[in-house]
Design an enzyme around this catalytic site. Structure first.
Site, PDB file in Angstrom:
ATOM      1  N   GLY A  62      44.858  47.926  25.842  1.00  0.00           N
ATOM      2  CA  GLY A  62      45.272  46.602  26.038  1.00  0.00           C
ATOM      3  C   GLY A  62      45.860  46.539  27.491  1.00  0.00           C
ATOM      4  O   GLY A  62      46.735  45.474  27.315  1.00  0.00           O
ATOM      5  N   THR A  63      44.836  46.810  28.050  1.00  0.00           N
ATOM      6  CA  THR A  63      45.110  47.000  29.172  1.00  0.00           C
ATOM      7  C   THR A  63      44.877  45.333  29.762  1.00  0.00           C
ATOM      8  O   THR A  63      43.426  45.198  29.226  1.00  0.00           O
ATOM      9  CB  THR A  63      44.386  47.591  30.846  1.00  0.00           C
ATOM     10  N   THR A  64      45.080  44.694  30.465  1.00  0.00           N
ATOM     11  CA  THR A  64      44.584  42.985  30.796  1.00  0.00           C
ATOM     12  C   THR A  64      43.979  42.789  32.325  1.00  0.00           C
ATOM     13  O   THR A  64      44.872  44.625  33.358  1.00  0.00           O
ATOM     14  CB  THR A  64      44.697  42.204  30.377  1.00  0.00           C
TER      15      THR A  64
ATOM     16  N   SER B  88      43.399  41.377  23.927  1.00  0.00           N
ATOM     17  CA  SER B  88      44.286  41.195  24.991  1.00  0.00           C
ATOM     18  C   SER B  88      46.064  41.515  24.319  1.00  0.00           C
ATOM     19  O   SER B  88      47.237  41.799  24.959  1.00  0.00           O
ATOM     20  CB  SER B  88      44.658  39.955  25.292  1.00  0.00           C
TER      21      SER B  88
ATOM     22  N   PHE C  67      48.054  44.201  20.524  1.00  0.00           N
ATOM     23  CA  PHE C  67      47.856  44.657  19.119  1.00  0.00           C
ATOM     24  C   PHE C  67      48.840  44.503  18.028  1.00  0.00           C
ATOM     25  O   PHE C  67      48.455  44.964  17.317  1.00  0.00           O
ATOM     26  CB  PHE C  67      47.612  46.225  19.755  1.00  0.00           C
TER      27      PHE C  67
ATOM     28  N   HIS D 147      57.178  36.728  29.868  1.00  0.00           N
ATOM     29  CA  HIS D 147      57.096  38.364  30.414  1.00  0.00           C
ATOM     30  C   HIS D 147      57.561  38.554  31.274  1.00  0.00           C
ATOM     31  O   HIS D 147      58.490  38.306  32.552  1.00  0.00           O
ATOM     32  CB  HIS D 147      55.421  38.902  30.642  1.00  0.00           C
ATOM     33  N   HIS D 148      58.419  39.955  31.586  1.00  0.00           N
ATOM     34  CA  HIS D 148      59.265  40.473  32.130  1.00  0.00           C
ATOM     35  C   HIS D 148      58.680  40.388  33.463  1.00  0.00           C
ATOM     36  O   HIS D 148      56.941  40.464  33.941  1.00  0.00           O
ATOM     37  CB  HIS D 148      59.197  42.155  31.908  1.00  0.00           C
TER      38      HIS D 148
ATOM     39  N   LYS E  36      55.288  42.702  35.228  1.00  0.00           N
ATOM     40  CA  LYS E  36      53.709  42.250  34.293  1.00  0.00           C
ATOM     41  C   LYS E  36      52.291  41.571  35.554  1.00  0.00           C
ATOM     42  O   LYS E  36      52.908  41.116  36.508  1.00  0.00           O
ATOM     43  CB  LYS E  36      53.776  40.711  33.816  1.00  0.00           C
TER      44      LYS E  36
ATOM     45  N   THR F 128      47.153  37.590  26.434  1.00  0.00           N
ATOM     46  CA  THR F 128      47.352  37.238  25.091  1.00  0.00           C
ATOM     47  C   THR F 128      47.159  35.712  25.432  1.00  0.00           C
ATOM     48  O   THR F 128      47.090  34.762  24.804  1.00  0.00           O
ATOM     49  CB  THR F 128      48.933  37.699  24.366  1.00  0.00           C
TER      50      THR F 128
END
EC number: 1.17.1.8
Length: 231
Positions: A71-73, A97, A99, A131-132, A135, A142
Site C-alpha cells: 500500500g506504499t505510494t 494506492s 486498500f 491528508h495528514h 504524508k 488515490t
C-alpha cells in the site's frame, strides 16, 4: 496466517491490531532499524513503508517466495520492474494506492461518472485530496488513481498540480493535521456542479482491506488488483 509487516508506523500498528483480531500471527515487524529476519517464515507480507524502501521490501518478498501486498505510494516508477521480478520468481503481488473497500467502490463510481460526463463538454473536472501532514507524496496515490479513471473514460490526457491546460485535470493537494484521507471529484459548469466525495474517518478501513487482500492472495501466483479481490 503468518504475516510480515514491512513498515511499522501508524498504519503498521493498525494492520497489526486488525490482523490479530482476525486470528492471524505477526512474525516480522520491520522498520528502518531492523532486518528481514523472519520474512521466510511468513505466509504473506504487507508493505506500508515509505517510497525509498518499498522496492527493496517488495523485491525481498519475491526472492523469499512470499506473496506481498503493498500500500506504499510514491515509488511507482519502478512498478514495471517489480511486475517483471514477480513473474520471474513466480510470485504473487498486489499494489494499490488504497486498500479501503469504500475507496475501491468510489473508484468504480468515479469511472462510471466519468463515462457519463464525457458526453457533456460544458463541464470541467477538478479534484481535491486532503491528508495528514505526515504524508510524504503529493498528490496522493488515490488521487492519481481517480485522475487515471477519468482520463481512461474521457478526453482528458493528464493531471497536474499546477494551473491546468485544456486537456489536464487539476488536483489540489492539501496537508493538514489529523486527516486520514478525503478525496473529492467535482464537475463544474456555468450553471451547476456535480460532486462525489469519499471521507475516511480513520485508518481502519485501509488496514482491513489490506488484511483481506493478504488473506485472498495466499496460495496464488501472479499480479492482481483490488478488483480481483472484491470479485
Amino acid at each position: 496466517m503468518k504475516i510480515a509487516l514491512l513498515g511499522y508506523g501508524k498504519m503498521g500498528h493498525v494492520i497489526e491490531r486488525i490482523a490479530l483480531e482476525r486470528g492471524h500471527e505477526i512474525v516480522l515487524k520491520k522498520d528502518e532499524n531492523n532486518t528481514y529476519d523472519g520474512l521466510s517464515n511468513a505466509d504473506v507480507a504487507i508493505d506500508f513503508s515509505i517510497p525509498t524502501v518499498a522496492v527493496d521490501n517488495i523485491s525481498s518478498c519475491f526472492h523469499a517466495n512470499v506473496p506481498v501486498i503493498s500500500g506504499t505510494t510514491g515509488w511507482l516508477e519502478h512498478y514495471d520492474d517489480m511486475v517483471a521480478l514477480c513473474t520471474e520468481k513466480k510470485g504473487a503481488f498486489i499494489s494499490s494506492s488504497n486498500f479501503s473497500l469504500g475507496v475501491n467502490l468510489f473508484f468504480e463510481l468515479n469511472d462510471y461518472l466519468a463515462q457519463m460526463m464525457s458526453k457533456f463538454n460544458s463541464y470541467t473536472v477538478e479534484m481535491e485530496e486532503i491528508h495528514h501532514t505526515q504524508k510524504l507524496d503529493a498528490p496522493s496515490g488515490t488521487a492519481i488513481s481517480l485522475a487515471k479513471g477519468v482520463i481512461e473514460n474521457s478526453s482528458y490526457t493528464d493531471w497536474t498540480l499546477d494551473k491546468p491546460l485544456d486537456n489536464q485535470i487539476h488536483i489540489e493537494a492539501v496537508r493538514t493535521e489529523n486527516i486520514p484521507g478525503t478525496h473529492t471529484v467535482t464537475y463544474n459548469s456555468d450553471v451547476d456542479s456535480i460532486e462525489i466525495k469519499h471521507t475516511a474517518h480513520n485508518r481502519d478501513g485501509f488496514a482491513l482491506g489490506a488484511v483481506i487482500a493478504a488473506e485472498w492472495i495466499v496460495g496464488k501466483h501472479g499480479v492482481f488488483t483490488m478488483k480481483d479481490v472484491l470479485k
